[in-house]
Design a protein around this motif. Structure first.
Motif, PDB file in Angstrom:
ATOM      1  N   ALA A  10      44.415  47.178  46.924  1.00  0.00           N
ATOM      2  CA  ALA A  10      43.865  45.946  47.495  1.00  0.00           C
ATOM      3  C   ALA A  10      42.672  46.224  48.407  1.00  0.00           C
ATOM      4  N   ARG A  11      42.553  47.443  48.917  1.00  0.00           N
ATOM      5  CA  ARG A  11      41.427  47.798  49.785  1.00  0.00           C
ATOM      6  C   ARG A  11      40.201  48.270  48.993  1.00  0.00           C
ATOM      7  N   GLN A  12      40.302  48.358  47.678  1.00  0.00           N
ATOM      8  CA  GLN A  12      39.179  48.819  46.851  1.00  0.00           C
ATOM      9  C   GLN A  12      38.319  47.625  46.436  1.00  0.00           C
ATOM     10  N   SER A  13      37.230  47.422  47.132  1.00  0.00           N
ATOM     11  CA  SER A  13      36.352  46.297  46.814  1.00  0.00           C
ATOM     12  C   SER A  13      35.729  46.442  45.419  1.00  0.00           C
ATOM     13  N   MET A  14      35.529  47.671  44.966  1.00  0.00           N
ATOM     14  CA  MET A  14      34.965  47.889  43.629  1.00  0.00           C
ATOM     15  C   MET A  14      35.894  47.310  42.556  1.00  0.00           C
ATOM     16  N   MET A  15      37.184  47.587  42.681  1.00  0.00           N
ATOM     17  CA  MET A  15      38.135  47.067  41.695  1.00  0.00           C
ATOM     18  C   MET A  15      38.170  45.539  41.740  1.00  0.00           C
ATOM     19  N   LEU A  18      35.260  44.053  39.908  1.00  0.00           N
ATOM     20  CA  LEU A  18      35.400  44.187  38.454  1.00  0.00           C
ATOM     21  C   LEU A  18      36.503  43.288  37.889  1.00  0.00           C
ATOM     22  N   GLY A  19      37.257  42.631  38.771  1.00  0.00           N
ATOM     23  CA  GLY A  19      38.361  41.788  38.318  1.00  0.00           C
ATOM     24  C   GLY A  19      39.572  42.593  37.888  1.00  0.00           C
ATOM     25  N   ALA A  20      39.632  43.859  38.292  1.00  0.00           N
ATOM     26  CA  ALA A  20      40.714  44.758  37.877  1.00  0.00           C
ATOM     27  C   ALA A  20      42.012  44.447  38.610  1.00  0.00           C
ATOM     28  N   SER A  21      43.125  44.750  37.950  1.00  0.00           N
ATOM     29  CA  SER A  21      44.428  44.549  38.569  1.00  0.00           C
ATOM     30  C   SER A  21      45.392  45.648  38.131  1.00  0.00           C
ATOM     31  N   ALA A  34      41.332  45.424  33.314  1.00  0.00           N
ATOM     32  CA  ALA A  34      40.143  44.720  33.800  1.00  0.00           C
ATOM     33  C   ALA A  34      39.551  43.913  32.649  1.00  0.00           C
ATOM     34  N   PRO A  35      39.188  42.655  32.929  1.00  0.00           N
ATOM     35  CA  PRO A  35      38.514  41.863  31.897  1.00  0.00           C
ATOM     36  C   PRO A  35      37.108  42.411  31.677  1.00  0.00           C
ATOM     37  N   ILE A  36      36.587  42.177  30.499  1.00  0.00           N
ATOM     38  CA  ILE A  36      35.198  42.547  30.227  1.00  0.00           C
ATOM     39  C   ILE A  36      34.352  41.322  30.578  1.00  0.00           C
ATOM     40  N   LEU A  37      33.960  41.278  31.838  1.00  0.00           N
ATOM     41  CA  LEU A  37      33.206  40.135  32.370  1.00  0.00           C
ATOM     42  C   LEU A  37      31.745  40.188  31.926  1.00  0.00           C
ATOM     43  N   PRO A  38      31.042  39.067  31.959  1.00  0.00           N
ATOM     44  CA  PRO A  38      29.615  39.089  31.646  1.00  0.00           C
ATOM     45  C   PRO A  38      28.840  40.070  32.539  1.00  0.00           C
ATOM     46  N   ALA A  49      30.019  51.568  30.208  1.00  0.00           N
ATOM     47  CA  ALA A  49      30.765  52.818  30.421  1.00  0.00           C
ATOM     48  C   ALA A  49      31.217  52.955  31.875  1.00  0.00           C
ATOM     49  N   ALA A  50      30.470  52.364  32.793  1.00  0.00           N
ATOM     50  CA  ALA A  50      30.852  52.417  34.211  1.00  0.00           C
ATOM     51  C   ALA A  50      32.172  51.699  34.452  1.00  0.00           C
ATOM     52  N   LEU A  51      32.430  50.597  33.754  1.00  0.00           N
ATOM     53  CA  LEU A  51      33.710  49.895  33.860  1.00  0.00           C
ATOM     54  C   LEU A  51      34.827  50.778  33.327  1.00  0.00           C
TER      55      LEU A  51
END
Length: 135
Positions: A10-15, A18-21, A34-38, A49-51
């Motif tokens: 929950a403290r990872q702003s990067m995740m 990215l909408g990751a869970s 993680a969804p493949i967001l626009p 590849a970064a995602l």
């Protein structure tokens, strides 16, 4: 252990960006989706590849953290990725696993799958080393 991982995640702003869970947490294994967001796509419309790398690295790191004492955190010392196929789908799922736990180094791996409906395709494998650190 599970709450410790959830609190850290929950403290990872990067995740978050990215909408990751977190999908599952078990000793030596963590799954992140993680969804493949626009905003997470490359020029041809596939997941960047970064995602793939970000969720694979985090899943592997958290799998290592499940094996460490409460007074330690974990950081990536090195990690390698092999991209096997384009990230085409609705979302990505990274499964991180501990290969060899240790006091000074934890060897980890991760597989990243692209998911479309009920179909999944392996798109990347990662292997790396996590290092326990004091918070």
């Amino acid at each position: 252990m599970e709450q410790r991982i959830r609190d850290s995640f929950a403290r990872q702003s990067m995740m978050e960006s990215l909408g990751a869970s977190l999908s599952s947490i078990a000793p030596g294994e963590v799954v992140i989706t993680a969804p493949i967001l626009p905003t997470s796509r490359q020029q041809q419309g596939f997941a960047h590849a970064a995602l793939t790398f970000a969720i694979g690295d985090s899943a592997a790191g958290y799998s290592a953290l499940t094996m460490l004492p409460e007074d330690q955190e974990v950081m990536t010392a090195e990690i390698k990725i092999n991209l096997l196929a384009p990230g085409a789908g609705d979302y990505l799922r990274a499964t991180g696993k501990v290969i060899k736990p240790g006091r000074r180094l934890v060897v980890v791996g991760a597989e990243v799958h692209a998911i479309t409906g009920s179909e999944e395709k392996l798109i990347a494998v990662l292997q790396g080393t996590m290092i326990p650190v004091s918070p």
